[in-house]
Scaffold this motif. Structure first.
Motif, PDB file in Angstrom:
ATOM      1  N   PRO A 121     -15.371  77.062 -12.689  1.00 51.61           N
ATOM      2  CA  PRO A 121     -16.262  77.514 -13.771  1.00 51.61           C
ATOM      3  C   PRO A 121     -17.164  78.678 -13.377  1.00 51.61           C
ATOM      4  CG  PRO A 121     -16.253  75.124 -13.601  1.00 51.61           C
ATOM      5  CD  PRO A 121     -15.565  75.640 -12.384  1.00 51.61           C
ATOM      6  N   PHE A 122     -17.270  78.923 -12.074  1.00 46.97           N
ATOM      7  CA  PHE A 122     -18.106  80.027 -11.597  1.00 46.97           C
ATOM      8  C   PHE A 122     -17.274  81.260 -11.269  1.00 46.97           C
ATOM      9  CE2 PHE A 122     -20.143  76.008 -10.457  1.00 46.97           C
ATOM     10  CZ  PHE A 122     -21.357  76.140 -11.114  1.00 46.97           C
ATOM     11  N   GLY A 123     -16.018  81.252 -11.716  1.00 42.90           N
ATOM     12  CA  GLY A 123     -15.186  82.427 -11.550  1.00 42.90           C
ATOM     13  C   GLY A 123     -14.347  82.471 -10.293  1.00 42.90           C
ATOM     14  N   ILE A 124     -14.289  81.344  -9.538  1.00 41.29           N
ATOM     15  CA  ILE A 124     -13.472  81.320  -8.314  1.00 41.29           C
ATOM     16  C   ILE A 124     -12.535  80.112  -8.390  1.00 41.29           C
ATOM     17  CG2 ILE A 124     -13.489  81.528  -5.800  1.00 41.29           C
ATOM     18  CD1 ILE A 124     -16.441  82.145  -5.922  1.00 41.29           C
ATOM     19  N   PRO A 125     -11.493  80.185  -9.212  1.00 37.73           N
ATOM     20  CA  PRO A 125     -10.558  79.053  -9.300  1.00 37.73           C
ATOM     21  C   PRO A 125      -9.861  78.821  -7.960  1.00 37.73           C
ATOM     22  CG  PRO A 125      -9.660  80.989 -10.386  1.00 37.73           C
ATOM     23  CD  PRO A 125     -11.091  81.315 -10.054  1.00 37.73           C
ATOM     24  N   GLY A 126      -9.668  77.543  -7.644  1.00 39.60           N
ATOM     25  CA  GLY A 126      -9.016  77.181  -6.387  1.00 39.60           C
ATOM     26  C   GLY A 126      -9.965  76.870  -5.259  1.00 39.60           C
ATOM     27  N   LEU A 127     -11.240  77.208  -5.407  1.00 42.58           N
ATOM     28  CA  LEU A 127     -12.228  76.953  -4.352  1.00 42.58           C
ATOM     29  C   LEU A 127     -13.046  75.713  -4.690  1.00 42.58           C
ATOM     30  CD1 LEU A 127     -13.642  77.903  -1.727  1.00 42.58           C
ATOM     31  CD2 LEU A 127     -15.198  79.238  -3.191  1.00 42.58           C
ATOM     32  N   SER A 128     -13.193  74.806  -3.719  1.00 46.71           N
ATOM     33  CA  SER A 128     -13.987  73.592  -3.916  1.00 46.71           C
ATOM     34  C   SER A 128     -14.701  73.232  -2.632  1.00 46.71           C
ATOM     35  CB  SER A 128     -13.099  72.433  -4.373  1.00 46.71           C
ATOM     36  OG  SER A 128     -12.115  72.148  -3.394  1.00 46.71           O
ATOM     37  N   PHE A 129     -15.785  72.463  -2.781  1.00 50.45           N
ATOM     38  CA  PHE A 129     -16.569  71.987  -1.645  1.00 50.45           C
ATOM     39  C   PHE A 129     -16.841  70.500  -1.820  1.00 50.45           C
ATOM     40  CE2 PHE A 129     -17.656  76.466  -2.104  1.00 50.45           C
ATOM     41  CZ  PHE A 129     -17.512  76.933  -0.805  1.00 50.45           C
ATOM     42  N   MET A 130     -16.968  69.817  -0.703  1.00 47.15           N
ATOM     43  CA  MET A 130     -17.286  68.387  -0.707  1.00 47.15           C
ATOM     44  C   MET A 130     -18.176  68.063   0.475  1.00 47.15           C
ATOM     45  SD  MET A 130     -16.575  65.319   1.055  1.00 47.15           S
ATOM     46  CE  MET A 130     -14.993  65.518   1.866  1.00 47.15           C
ATOM     47  N   THR A 131     -19.141  67.159   0.270  1.00 46.94           N
ATOM     48  CA  THR A 131     -19.905  66.605   1.376  1.00 46.94           C
ATOM     49  C   THR A 131     -20.184  65.142   1.065  1.00 46.94           C
ATOM     50  OG1 THR A 131     -21.876  66.822   2.776  1.00 46.94           O
ATOM     51  CG2 THR A 131     -22.154  67.259   0.417  1.00 46.94           C
ATOM     52  N   ARG A 132     -20.167  64.296   2.098  1.00 47.71           N
ATOM     53  CA  ARG A 132     -20.449  62.879   1.905  1.00 47.71           C
ATOM     54  C   ARG A 132     -21.106  62.309   3.153  1.00 47.71           C
ATOM     55  NH1 ARG A 132     -14.119  61.196   1.617  1.00 47.71           N
ATOM     56  NH2 ARG A 132     -13.530  61.860   3.721  1.00 47.71           N
ATOM     57  N   TYR A 133     -21.832  61.238   2.918  1.00 50.53           N
ATOM     58  CA  TYR A 133     -22.514  60.538   4.006  1.00 50.53           C
ATOM     59  C   TYR A 133     -22.293  59.045   3.809  1.00 50.53           C
ATOM     60  CZ  TYR A 133     -26.272  58.738   6.965  1.00 50.53           C
ATOM     61  OH  TYR A 133     -26.991  58.056   7.914  1.00 50.53           O
TER      62      TYR A 133
END
Length: 432
Positions: free
Chosen positions: A349-361
């Motif tokens: 949705p921010f104009g960069i299809p294919g890019l994702s981020f994840m963080t978990r604890y």
């Protein structure tokens, strides 16, 4: 550790197109050659594990890089009432970087001198038969059942050998059964190289399972499985999954998993001589996720009750469909309770299809390890992934995951403190 929880549910949701008996897939068979597919997945993997507080004189770092090729040919089915076909699997792993003092990541087989082999290969084939919407397969094959799931977390996947049957004869109901007698470990090239939950290379004697997934509605599915692993245990597994859209860009999802395991047979008796507790436990997890636009927020809780850890491994390194099975730890010790908080963002949705981020604890406490009955541990993951969307390199992906793990003395893996980095570059090529 498991990465197939949600994909199993997706398979179940898509299994069926009419009220009771659905249209026969075999009636639409194109033929053995005409229905064939052939693909090669290339995986470059850099794996680094830094042990922060190991005892002097012990290995403090493991670091290796390899290139893996996973080729899969799947024929179509011959025409007629019963279709016949074949699958062929070819796997090759090549060492790009290693060293005697850095080996042991699980990417390659190690020789007697402690060095990683330059390359290794494995493979096999299976014959398959289809009647209506039921497929019987005999031979080498990957498995995804929650009570018998092959692992693909390193350079090359595990490869079991046996018989499986999958039936989609009834709308929204997927039934599975299997009988397996051996398996090739991820970093090995010979049968019966799989290890049990204690890490001993004892080989799989016999694994049998049956179960199924039913989609009550497009949003609500349940599953139930039973397995018996000779000389080790019997397991029951159940899952409830519910997703619900709230408007155009919001949704809720809940996922509940439970295993009931009871040990039996010679394998556990051998383990008890080494001080391992006999298993009679329940492992359960509940996960909830809220998605709004590009953002997903997840909370999860997990608990092990009864005697012993939740055991798996001899029945496949992926046989742990629990929410808190994550980057380094499974949080599956006897008596352990754990909690997870996770955040994902999709950059499309921010104009960069294919890019994702994840963080978990994830944090766990109350682990009974035989040394302490209140062992504590925590795990933090940070991951970035990019998939090329178009052009000659379409579907090529880059994934980077950094893991920080810490635990109190007596809780798992022989090191209370480590940092881990994995870099995956994958390119799936569909030739047919």
């Amino acid at each position: 550790m498991r990465v197939m929880k949600w994909s199993m549910i997706a398979l179940a949701v898509s299994a069926g197109t009419s009220q009771f008996a659905i249209a026969s897939s075999q009636d639409d068979s194109k033929g053995f050659i005409e229905g064939s597919t052939f693909s090669i997945n290339t995986r470059l993997l850099y794996f680094s594990r830094d042990f922060r507080n190991n005892a002097p004189g012990t290995q403090s770092r493991r670091e290796e890089t390899g290139l893996g090729f996973n080729g899969l040919y799947q024929s179509g089915f011959t025409q007629g009432t019963i279709g016949v076909g074949a699958d062929i699997i070819g796997l090759l792993g090549v060492k790009l970087d290693s060293g005697k003092g850095r080996a042991g990541t699980g990417l390659f087989p190690n020789g007697s001198d402690g060095r990683a082999q330059d390359d290794y290969s494995k493979g096999g084939g299976a014959i398959k038969f289809r009647l209506s919407n039921t497929i019987l397969k005999i031979g080498d094959q990957y498995t995804t059942a929650p009570v018998f799931a092959s692992d693909d977390g390193r350079l090359l996947p595990e490869l079991p050998q046996g018989i499986s049957i999958t039936s989609n004869e009834i709308k929204d109901l997927k039934l599975q059964a299997g009988h397996f007698t051996s398996s090739i470990a991820q970093s090995q090239s010979y049968k019966d190289s799989i290890t049990d939950f204690s890490g001993a290379k004892v080989g799989l004697t016999e694994a049998n399972f049956v179960g199924g997934v039913y989609s009550w509605t497009p949003e609500f599915t349940t599953s139930l499985y039973y397995s018996k692993i000779e000389d080790y245990w019997r397991k029951y597994y159940a899952n409830v999954n519910w997703t619900h859209a709230i408007g155009n860009d919001q949704s809720l999802a809940f996922d509940f998993n439970i295993y009931d395991t009871k040990s039996e047979g010679a394998g556990l008796q051998r383990a008890e001589k080494d001080g391992t507790t006999k298993l009679d436990n329940r492992a359960l997890s509940l996960q909830g996720a809220y998605t709004i636009g590009a953002h997903t927020f997840t909370l999860a809780a997990q608990k092990v009750t009864g005697d012993g850890d939740y055991g798996y491994g001899i029945d496949g390194g992926g046989t742990i469909f629990l929410s808190n099975s994550v980057g380094r730890s499974d949080f599956n010790a006897e008596g352990e309770k754990s909690f997870q908080v996770r955040y994902d963002i999709n950059m499309a949705p921010f104009g960069i299809p294919g890019l994702s981020f994840m963080t978990r604890y994830v944090t766990g406490s109350g682990a009974n390890t035989g040394i302490t009955n209140n062992g504590k541990e925590w795990n933090r993951d940070i991951e970035a992934k990019y998939v090329i969307q178009s052009g000659p390199a379409k579907d090529l992906s880059l994934r980077v995951r950094q893991v920080t793990y810490r635990s109190s003395d007596g809780v798992y893996y022989g090191s209370a403190s480590l940092d881990q980095l994995r870099v995956y570059v994958e390119y799936p090529l569909n030739i047919l």
